[in-house]
Design a protein around this motif. Structure first.
Motif: not given
Length: 353
Positions: A118, A127, A99, A120
């Motif tokens: 953000a 991602g 993350t 993950t």
């Protein structure tokens, strides 16, 4: 008869003539005290005339300086559009489950993009995350997928990042662009929701550099507006902002308005030419410039007409014969309920016949 502003020399000569008329024995030679005093007065008068001329220029929008142009625009509810920031998607890889918070920077050459959310990584270690350019302006736009590196790699992530196409960045509106919008509203006053109103509403939003309106494309009561940013695709944020602005401005009787970005459709051109009177390299450069200009002026939904392109090549100085082998015919963009294609330049090849 218009008033002709006298020059510095004319004003000084008039003053010296009046002095001589009042005193025939007065010394008005170039090294005399009276000549110097007349020059000083003429200089002041010339400055006043120049200031009056400047004031007159501020009265009209198309000759006004920046500050007064903005004053003219404000009387019509127009304001200079601010620069917008390019944004897009980064593809990142690393250890599954890793993350990273928002705020990490990715660089490619002189370009720097910062993640705005953000991310993950999934079970495969992949991602995607939204990112924007470090500063507002068109410099952050890209036209192809590239790679970059984290300036400080998050724990569990690979340092190499895939940078998707970044779009939506525009520079602050220029005086000429603001003037064009002002003259448009003066020459085409609001008319209760005609196609010029829709174009004007779209152009009022930051980040929009061109707008094309297609009334009734999806049936009665519908209006479609295709927008671009810096001759490229606008960001999703700009599309949303334009949709909201038009929905707030349009007449309540308008059933449906759809704001969308054009879908790019490239056309590859190969043309053989015979030239006379100049080198092939010079002719090739001129042909490529002429064809690039032709394609750049095509609006979304407008077809590439092969015969027009051939005529443009024939009109280039020094071309005595030509044969365009690609494309084989006209290139027709798809225009339907959900897509409006925009013909853009692909590869341009000029070869000798």
């Amino acid at each position: 008869m218009p008033f002709v502003t006298p020059t510095f020399d004319e004003i000084r000569n008039d003053i010296l003539r009046d002095i001589k008329n009042l005193s025939t024995d007065a010394d008005i030679g170039v090294d005399s005290d009276l000549y110097i005093r007349a020059s000083a007065v003429a200089s002041v008068a010339t400055g006043i005339y120049q200031y009056q001329g400047w004031i007159v220029r501020q009265i009209f929008a198309d000759t006004a300086d920046t500050e007064f142009l903005e004053w003219h625009a404000r009387t019509r509810g127009l304001y200079r559009k601010s620069a917008t920031t390019a944004s897009g998607i980064l593809t990142v890889t690393g250890e599954p489950g890793a993350t990273a918070a928002a705020g990490y920077s990715v660089t490619r050459g002189s370009l720097t993009y910062t993640t705005t959310a953000a991310v993950t990584l999934d079970s495969d270690g992949n991602g995607t995350v939204a990112a924007s350019y470090s500063t507002a302006g068109a410099a952050g736009n890209t036209t192809a997928i590239t790679s970059g590196t984290f300036t400080s790699t998050p724990t569990g992530f690979d340092s190499t990042v895939v940078i998707g196409v970044m779009s939506g960045g525009t520079d602050q509106e220029l005086d000429t662009e603001l003037l064009a919008r002002l003259l448009d509203i003066i020459r085409r006053p609001p008319a209760g929701g005609n196609k010029y109103d829709y174009r004007r509403w779209a152009m009022n939003v930051d980040g929009v550099t061109a707008a094309y309106v297609y009334p009734l494309r999806r049936g009665l009561g519908t209006v479609d507006v295709v927008i671009t940013s810096s001759d490229g695709a606008p960001s999703a944020e700009i599309i949303t902002a334009v949709q909201a602005y038009i929905d707030d401005q349009r007449p309540v009787t308008a059933k449906d308005c759809l704001v969308l970005a054009p879908t790019f459709k490239t056309v590859d051109i190969s043309v053989g030419v015979s030239v006379s009177g100049l080198t092939f390299a010079e002719a090739s450069e001129n042909i490529i410039a002429a064809l690039t200009d032709y394609i750049a002026r095509l609006a979304p939904g407008e077809a590439f007409i092969k015969s027009q392109a051939e005529m443009i090549v024939s009109q280039v100085n020094g071309v005595i014969d030509r044969n365009m082998s690609s494309p084989a015919g006209n290139v027709l963009p798809v225009v339907d309920d959900s897509v409006v294609e925009w013909i853009r330049e692909g590869t341009l090849e000029v070869v000798p016949l």
